[in-house]
Design an enzyme around this catalytic site. Structure first.
Site, mmCIF file in Angstrom:
data_model
loop_
_atom_site.group_PDB
_atom_site.id
_atom_site.type_symbol
_atom_site.label_atom_id
_atom_site.label_comp_id
_atom_site.label_asym_id
_atom_site.label_seq_id
_atom_site.Cartn_x
_atom_site.Cartn_y
_atom_site.Cartn_z
ATOM 1 C CG HIS A 6 -1.705 1.209 1.395
ATOM 2 N ND1 HIS A 6 -2.758 1.457 0.573
ATOM 3 C CD2 HIS A 6 -1.615 2.266 2.231
ATOM 4 C CE1 HIS A 6 -3.307 2.612 0.901
ATOM 5 N NE2 HIS A 6 -2.622 3.116 1.914
ATOM 6 C CG ASP B 3 -0.380 6.035 2.388
ATOM 7 O OD1 ASP B 3 -1.535 5.769 2.014
ATOM 8 O OD2 ASP B 3 0.097 5.630 3.466
ATOM 9 C CG ASP C 197 -5.038 3.571 4.661
ATOM 10 O OD1 ASP C 197 -5.571 3.319 5.758
ATOM 11 O OD2 ASP C 197 -4.123 4.391 4.525
ATOM 12 C CG HIS D 188 -6.062 7.191 1.355
ATOM 13 N ND1 HIS D 188 -5.805 6.283 0.366
ATOM 14 C CD2 HIS D 188 -5.173 6.913 2.327
ATOM 15 C CE1 HIS D 188 -4.818 5.489 0.741
ATOM 16 N NE2 HIS D 188 -4.416 5.853 1.932
#
Ligand SMILES: [Zn+2]
Length: 1017
Positions: free
Chosen positions: A262, A264, A374, A578
């Site tokens: 994941h 970001d 997430d 996000h």
């Protein structure tokens, strides 16, 4: 038998850590290391490779915050290592913390080809296996001195989040830089013992399997010669072979492991660093795929692929190969893993359009799953958008973070506001960073709530957040739990393989209706107001730029700005990531976002101006053309069209002094009383005379709360913030600011703490709303500023706008589920109502709000208080969050039905524009059903010149009507979001008699392509 279980378990821990692990690399020789520090920002690879190095020794410090240091390591494989497996061990000074939150490196060969990434859990580079002996070794490392922003005290304010404040002292000390022999047998023994030790710990202590494993481990430890681990490892492994070969039970839970990082797209690092994080991780993952035939890796976010393609084409070429082989899976089909609460209707749709189109164009693949592990909650409008994008499944893990209520399902049908259902899975492994540990796998099996009806779950596996990805150790552990007694069965699989099987297995999965509310991170609806307003402004300007550019293209032959709009959309979509739009990134990210939004605003204004000038006719005329980009007619100007400005009417606005202080404003439609404190004590619509403000209460009340959450400062507002509030009623100045027949306003100035606020309350001729502009010069810390409207409305529930419609939320707190929703998201409006009457608050500025209810003892009436959330001031991760001047626009609309709320919501976001000229500009399309709202008018992305119209039913009921066009068109094709024709039965739109007949379900979203023969622009 005597019970010696804990003794054997303790023995395993000590021998594994102190003797066996250290024997993985039994021999090593040091490498010679040189270093060059790039003067500022990262440099192109060629420049980094070519720069002159200075010697640096192990133990020396390197890397001031955010700098890049290029290391070169040289050495020679000793002749006596011939036949052995040799690796370089490159420890840049990693600490034991998570990969992705500290320094990182990307290894290059001398010719500049990337080899793999380095992080704390991945410090090796394979040199030879087996070695010939005598090989020369020369490698370069592009090392990023990314600071640990979330450190030992994770939420302490830190200056490290911006280059200007982070200081210049080095952060890291070079650690081991060696060539070493890898003993693969010991390495495998470590994996055997990890898997069995962790499995054992999860098995019931009164079950035979636990003891079988324990005794085998004991025999293996007996077989290890502590003075010669390398010589005895094979014998130890042999003792474990039997328990490792025992097959899983037929009822074992089945886990689809999906290799994943994941990443970001920005968070505790800036966007530019994510470009390199993606390169490091993708380089590692393509290398791992080449070594491990069973392994499958999934990467989401088309933006990250686009970065690779642009900045690290060699890595992208490897990714493309692995994608073609079906091993590297482009997942999710979105441009980024965006927030889903705040993006507007069109932007949410475009996340899928741009993501899917990139995967289709680059790889010929289309994702059917949505991958948002997430994201901080999921808007009730999303299922329909997902379906309209041609996807059908959703994965997220985040709802397990809810503070109060445990979500009842792991696999379920999620139903949105229009009735669309999508098959949804929350991995019971409860992390998107699964490391294939026994504890994680057992947790997944144990907590899986669909037991008895379903057997499959998914585990995103690999280091995430800051990237890193899956490691060879995780793959080795997964191999051991493919079919192991006592363990869930684990297989590497693509997300779609999991979803297809899970859906087939469980068609009668339970249904959850409405938003997937995350009972955490509620402050993200407010933090970093400038970032949020930049997003909102650009979304509105994009609507206008598309509408007017399409109109100018069809009407005046002006070239349509395909390239500009494509680029601007992608930039806006990126910033809906996000941790950007929610306001949870470091200062660097948000200051950069503000500059980016300013540049986009200017560019969009240029596109809009160019189109309007082409449409407005004679620019030397003394008259002006008024353009209306909103989807409802306004003052005689049609929706999506333009008309010469009418002469000012009689107006009729006036201000009068109010008895007892303050003023009464009136525009013939509304009468508003502002008291001597600058508070609104009465709002009455002339049409029905009903008072909107609760008796004895005052609206437009600013309230200040302390706001110091227990954790996650920028993210969270904790429930107890409400226990203390200061009403800001002291007034520095109250005066009439404008008084004409066309508009009347009062100005209220206040100061509080270190801050000040000026509000302008305006009534405009012909407008049924009270406009409130609030300018705050904000210098508070750890405070929450709300704008309150206590209203005389008895509302069980209230409506707030989301993508392509609205949802209802209860106003009470009967159960823990409702009580937990003490801060929620709206787009353009919130409306409180009782049968036949309601009040809307519309906004162009804010998303967060809360609604509470009280019963008045005196008259037993209900006061429903709606409060817009204006500003917070958290100090982590940006210690200066939201300091400075902010401007907010809200408007109160009394006697508003839901259609009024929709209309005024659009209007406040899309003010009219005036351009010199004399033309009448007919809208490209017009819809005669008031409930049907046009969300976008644009030219088709394929360059055909076709006009694409997106519309939806906005009131939550059925709608019928006709869409007419002011240009010639042939077919009217119902399309998906990607503008591809789809068959829908019954069709919501049929062309006939030169118009399109529409018949829509509640909140139904329809994309129409109006085909223009030979129109290619
Ligand atoms: Zn994330």
């Amino acid at each position: 038998m005597h019970d010696d279980r804990t003794l054997v378990e303790a023995r395993l821990r000590r021998v594994l850590e102190e003797r066996i692990r250290p024997a993985v690399y039994p021999e090593s020789v040091p490498l010679r290391v040189g270093m060059w520090m790039a003067p500022d920002e990262p440099v192109p690879v060629a420049e980094g490779l070519a720069a002159a190095r200075r010697p640096i020794a192990v133990g020396d410090a390197w890397g001031p915050p955010w700098t890049t240091c290029w290391f070169t390591v040289r050495g020679r494989v000793p002749e006596e290592w011939a036949g052995r497996t040799v690796e370089a061990l490159l420890d840049l000074g990693f600490d034991a913390g998570m990969p992705g939150f500290q320094c990182e490196g990307l290894v290059y060969r001398p010719d500049g080809t990337p080899v793999k990434g380095l992080h704390p859990d991945n410090q090796w580079v394979r040199i030879a296996g087996p070695a010939a002996g005598g090989e020369e070794v020369l490698l370069h490392v592009e090392a990023a001195a990314n600071p640990v922003v979330m450190g030992h005290h994770p939420f302490a304010p830190t200056p490290l989040g911006a280059k200007e404040t982070a200081g210049t002292g080095p952060l890291y000390r070079l650690n081991r830089m060696d060539l070493a022999v890898l003993d693969t047998t010991v390495w495998e023994l470590v994996r055997d013992l990890e898997v069995l030790g962790e499995l054992m710990a999860e098995l019931p202590a009164d079950g035979a399997r636990r003891w079988d494993v324990l005794r085998a481990v004991e025999r293996a430890l007996d077989a290890v010669d502590l003075q010669d681990v390398n010589g005895s490892a094979a014998a130890a492994r042999a003792e474990l072979a039997g328990v490792l070969a025992a097959p899983a039970a037929p009822s074992a839970h089945r886990i689809s492991a999906v290799g994943h990082a994941h990443i970001d797209s920005a968070w505790l690092w800036p966007l530019r660093e994510t470009v390199r994080k993606v390169a490091r991780t993708a380089a590692n993952m393509t290398a791992l795929l080449a070594e491990e035939p069973d392994f499958v890796y999934a990467m989401s976010q088309a933006q990250q692929y686009a970065w690779l393609k642009e900045h690290r084409p060699e890595v992208f070429a490897k990714v493309r190969e692995a994608v073609a082989a079906g091993r590297f899976v482009p997942a999710g089909g979105m441009w980024v893993e965006s927030d889903t609460n705040m993006p507007g209707s069109e932007a949410m749709a475009r996340q899928f359009v741009y993501g899917k189109r990139f995967f289709l164009e680059e790889f010929g693949l289309e994702s059917r799953e949505v991958w948002l592990p997430d994201t901080f909650g999921f808007a009730a409008g999303l299922p329909q958008i997902v379906r309209a994008a041609g996807a059908r499944w959703l994965l997220t893990q985040k709802i397990s973070w809810s503070q109060v209520n445990t979500f009842p399902h792991h696999t379920f049908w999620w139903e949105g506001i229009d009735g669309t259902r999508i098959f949804t899975h929350f991995p019971p492994v409860d992390t998107y960073n699964c490391a294939i540990r026994g504890r994680e796998l057992a947790h997944a099996a144990r907590t899986f709530r669909e037991k008895g009806a379903a057997r499959h779950s998914l585990a995103p596996s690999g280091w995430g957040d800051g990237g890193g990805g899956t490691t060879r150790e995780m793959v080795a552990r997964a191999a051991r739990v493919r079919d192991l007694e006592g363990s869930p069965v684990v297989r590497w699989e693509k997300p779609e393989e999991f979803f297809a099987r899970a859906e087939a297995e469980y068609p009668q999965a339970p249904v959850w209706v409405g938003e997937l509310y995350l009972e955490l991170h509620r402050g993200t609806l407010t933090s970093q107001a400038r970032t949020k307003q930049g997003n909102r402004r650009c979304e509105n300007l994009l609507r206008e730029a598309e509408l007017w550019s399409a109109t100018a293209a069809v009407r005046a032959g002006l070239p349509y700005p395909y390239e500009e709009l494509d680029r601007i959309w992608k930039t806006v979509l990126l910033h809906q990531f996000h941790d950007i739009l929610p306001g949870s990134s470091i200062a660097w990210v948000h200051r950069e976002a503000e500059r980016t939004y300013a540049a986009l605003t200017e560019e969009l204004a240029g596109l809009i101006g160019r189109a309007l000038r082409a449409l407005a006719g004679d620019a030397s005329a003394a008259t002006e053309v008024v353009f209306n980009a909103a989807p409802h007619e306004r003052a005689g100007v049609p929706a999506g069209g333009g008309a010469p400005a009418p002469a000012a009417g009689p107006g009729g606005c006036r201000a009068a002094a109010r008895e007892g202080g303050g003023y009464v404003l009136d525009n013939g439609l509304l009468a508003v009383a502002v008291d001597g404190r600058g508070l609104v004590v009465s709002v009455r619509a002339a049409a029905d005379g009903r008072e909107a403000v609760a008796p004895g209460a005052a609206a437009n009340l600013l309230q200040l709360h302390p706001d110091f959450p227990n954790m996650w400062d920028a993210w969270d507002v904790d429930r107890f913030y409400r226990s203390t509030a200061t009403d800001l009623t002291a007034v520095d100045e109250l005066a009439v600011a404008e008084e004409s027949a066309q508009a009347v306003s009062v100005r209220v100035a206040r100061s509080f703490g270190a801050s000040s606020v000026v509000q302008t309350l305006t009534l405009t001729a012909g407008s049924p709303r009270l406009d409130i502009a609030t300018e705050v010069d904000w210098h508070e810390t750890e405070k929450f500023l709300k704008l309150a409207f206590p209203l005389d409305v008895h509302a069980e529930r209230y409506a707030s706008e989301t993508q392509f419609g609205h949802l209802h939320r209860p106003t009470h707190t009967n159960t823990s589920w409702e009580a937990a929703k003490f801060e929620a998201c709206n787009h353009r409006f919130v409306r409180l109502s009782e049968p036949g009457w309601g009040v809307a608050l519309v906004t162009a500025s804010t998303y967060g709000h809360d609604v509470t209810r009280d019963v008045r003892p005196a008259d037993r009436g209900t006061t429903t208080t709606l409060r817009a959330s204006l500003l917070r001031a958290p100090r982590f991760p940006d210690p200066e969050t939201d300091q400075g001047v902010h401007t907010f626009r809200h408007a109160l609309v009394p006697a508003a039905d839901i259609g009024d709320a929709v209309r005024e919501g659009y209007r406040i976001n899309l003010p009219e524009r005036r351009v010199p000229g004399d033309a009448v500009v007919a809208p490209l399309v017009a819809v005669d059903a008031p409930a049907v709202v046009v969300s976008a008018v644009k030219l088709a992305d394929d360059g055909s010149g076709d006009v694409v119209v997106r519309l939806y039913e906005s009131l939550g009921g059925r709608a019928e009507g006709r869409l007419s066009a002011s240009f010639a068109f042939g077919e009217a094709l119902v399309c998906d979001l990607l503008e591809r024709p789809v068959a829908e039965e019954p069709s919501p739109a049929r062309a006939g008699d030169g118009v399109v007949h529409l018949r829509l379900r509640p909140f139904q979203l329809v994309t129409l392509r109006l085909v223009r023969a030979g129109a290619a622009a």
